[in-house]
Design a protein around this motif. Structure first.
Motif, PDB file in Angstrom:
ATOM      1  N   HIS A 225       1.159  -1.048  -0.092  1.00  0.00           N
ATOM      2  CA  HIS A 225       0.012  -0.068   0.185  1.00  0.00           C
ATOM      3  C   HIS A 225       1.034   1.258   0.235  1.00  0.00           C
TER       4      HIS A 225
ATOM      5  N   THR B  47       1.183  -0.133 -11.790  1.00  0.00           N
ATOM      6  CA  THR B  47       0.178  -1.302 -10.657  1.00  0.00           C
ATOM      7  C   THR B  47      -0.847   0.130 -10.891  1.00  0.00           C
ATOM      8  N   LYS B  48      -2.778  -0.422 -11.595  1.00  0.00           N
ATOM      9  CA  LYS B  48      -3.286   0.171 -11.569  1.00  0.00           C
ATOM     10  C   LYS B  48      -3.210   0.669  -9.643  1.00  0.00           C
ATOM     11  N   LYS B  49      -2.956   0.139  -8.933  1.00  0.00           N
ATOM     12  CA  LYS B  49      -3.689   0.692  -7.697  1.00  0.00           C
ATOM     13  C   LYS B  49      -2.598   2.075  -7.652  1.00  0.00           C
ATOM     14  N   TRP B  50      -2.570   3.648  -7.916  1.00  0.00           N
ATOM     15  CA  TRP B  50      -1.936   4.603  -8.061  1.00  0.00           C
ATOM     16  C   TRP B  50      -2.235   4.295  -6.501  1.00  0.00           C
TER      17      TRP B  50
ATOM     18  N   THR C  57      -1.750   6.162  -2.942  1.00  0.00           N
ATOM     19  CA  THR C  57      -2.764   7.156  -2.287  1.00  0.00           C
ATOM     20  C   THR C  57      -2.114   8.653  -1.173  1.00  0.00           C
TER      21      THR C  57
END
Length: 514
Positions: A78, A103-106, A108
């Motif tokens: 994360h 990643t597509k999970k940039w 936060t």
């Protein structure tokens, strides 16, 4: 090991990029990969949540490299951007774009306390918020984030330096600093890892080699050095086959008073165990029988007075003298001490009441022989140099004092720091077991014994502090912190010497036949 200043670190980075023909972004990639390798070697793909907190400067760029590498290897990552300013470094922006392409999970964006993520006690925090360039305290919501880290009880790994900790000053608010369990410091440790007021911000530290230019590392003079076995081996003086007790000097230990003869027994034994050829003690009459009984290897001269020193006289030329242990501060003792300083020509080590007398009678400092070694504990140091605002101010005052009186200050503590002029040497050995009566007397004896053998006063101070701490490190394995005594430090000095030439377990595995 050299400890580089903030300015030297910047210069080293710049020279490295120039000489190796790489960009600062490539150097950042190298640093981030080294941190990733350290984590990967220990975790081996374990899916524990890893929270990587990145600032918007170069330390944050390092964090983004680490997060990207962890993602590439399938870790449960994360990534967060601590969005505390509008200013972003170019290398941060480059690595921010790279992780978004990975990643597509940039990452936060965190802007206030409401954004703080949940962190479990079994999770891992990677702190890459602020680096050595920090020049102002964290704002309130960032302080809140750091306290959120601490409250989570998650293992916290700091990149280069715990965020909020300045490399060259003491922070005003401990809540504005990350309390790290482990810090991976680029290329060399930081001075703040060793000072009483700032060492608490990292439980452990380790140096990570990021390939800074070797010529820069070798040829750059630093104000601070960390002293370990590798630094001590080159100054070690081996014994010659055709030598005798006269070859290794005659040490004189002066001190003691009624009820404090034990200090002299400890110092004398330590001087002999450190390698002095002969040891004589000068004590009040009351100590004659105890010292001759407890320490038969020593010769004894007594003062005319039964309970204190009143006139220091002896009829031989000592190689080195240690003075002050258990001596007391009677006015007659001071006059005898003053007269001794006036006529002394031998190398000198001053401890305990000798330091206290100098503190009370500052004019006597002018009588010190050049390169006299003084071994104060913190309160004795304060009496000697005056009160200080913080640890950095203490070191500044200590350097000024050393230069003014051309003396060597051995500032005893968890990381004993030896100061001579503008140079500071931090000892790497020792443990809390040394926090017991008499260990300072032992140290004075060791340093005196080393000077007797021909070591220059500075080398003797550094080597003496190292051996003293190493002996305690070996002894604590048998006695524990609470039960270790000053006598145990003397008993294990031989093993401390032998350890200089012992191979590490890693060396033994690569070369088992030797």
């Amino acid at each position: 090991m050299k400890i580089f200043s903030k300015e030297q670190i910047y210069k080293g980075d710049q020279l490295t990029t120039q000489k190796q023909n790489i960009s600062s972004t490539e150097l950042m990639e190298r640093a981030g990969i080294q941190i990733f390798n350290w984590i990967h070697q220990r975790m081996q793909g374990a899916q524990v949540p890893i929270h990587v907190f990145c600032g918007i400067g170069n330390n944050g760029g390092d964090g983004l490299v680490i997060a990207r590498q962890l993602l590439d290897y399938g870790y449960n990552v994360h990534t967060y951007i601590v969005n505390c300013s509008e200013k972003r470094t170019q290398d941060f922006l480059i690595n921010y774009d790279r992780i978004k392409q990975t990643t597509k999970k940039w990452p936060t964006m965190l802007n206030c306390q409401a954004d703080f993520p949940a962190i479990g006690a079994e999770d891992i925090i990677v702190d890459a918020v602020f680096g050595i360039g920090i020049n102002r305290p964290a704002n309130e919501w960032v302080k809140g984030l750091f306290q959120h880290f601490r409250a989570s009880k998650a293992f916290t790994l700091a990149v280069d330096l715990p965020s909020g900790l300045y490399p060259d000053e003491v922070p005003e608010d401990e809540n504005g600093v990350v309390w790290a369990d482990y810090t991976l410091s680029f290329q060399s440790p930081k001075l703040v890892f060793f000072l009483p007021e700032t060492s608490k911000y990292t439980v452990q530290w380790e140096v990570i080699d990021i390939g800074i230019d070797s010529d820069f590392l070798q040829n750059t003079e630093t104000e601070v050095e960390l002293i370990g076995k590798n630094e001590m081996l080159p100054i070690y003086k081996p014994r010659e086959n055709f030598s005798n007790k006269g070859t290794y000097g005659h040490g004189l230990l002066i001190g003691g008073s009624y009820g404090k003869i034990g200090a002299m027994i400890l110092s004398g034994k330590a001087a002999l165990a450190a390698g002095a050829g002969l040891v004589t003690t000068f004590i009040p009459k009351c100590g004659y029988i105890p010292l001759q009984s407890a320490f038969p290897e020593a010769m004894v001269i007594t003062d005319a007075d039964e309970e204190k020193l009143t006139a220091i006289t002896f009829d031989f030329k000592p190689t080195a003298i240690g003075i002050g242990m258990g001596m007391g501060a009677d006015e007659k003792t001071h006059l005898a001490f003053q007269q001794f300083l006036t006529s002394n020509t031998a190398h000198l080590v001053i401890d305990a009441d000798g330091i206290n007398l100098l503190s009370r009678h500052k004019d006597d400092l002018k009588l010190l022989k050049p390169q006299t070694v003084l071994t104060p504990h913190p309160k004795e140091l304060e009496r000697l140099i005056g009160k200080w605002k913080n640890d950095f101010d203490k070191l500044k005052k200590a350097k000024a004092f050393s230069k003014k009186y051309d003396c060597i200050l051995v500032i005893k503590g968890a990381n004993t720091i030896t100061v001579f002029g503008n140079k500071m040497y931090i000892n790497s050995t020792g443990n809390p077991g040394l926090a017991t009566g008499g260990t300072g007397d032992v140290l004075t004896g060791i340093i005196t014994g080393l000077i007797c053998q021909g070591y220059e006063p500075l080398s003797a101070a550094l080597f003496g502090v190292y051996l003293h701490g190493k002996s305690a490190d070996i002894a604590v394995e048998d006695y524990g912190y609470q039960s270790m005594t000053a006598s145990h430090v003397i008993d294990y000095l031989g093993q401390a010497y032998l350890d200089l030439f012992a191979k590490s377990s890693a060396e033994a595995q690569t070369d088992p036949g030797k």
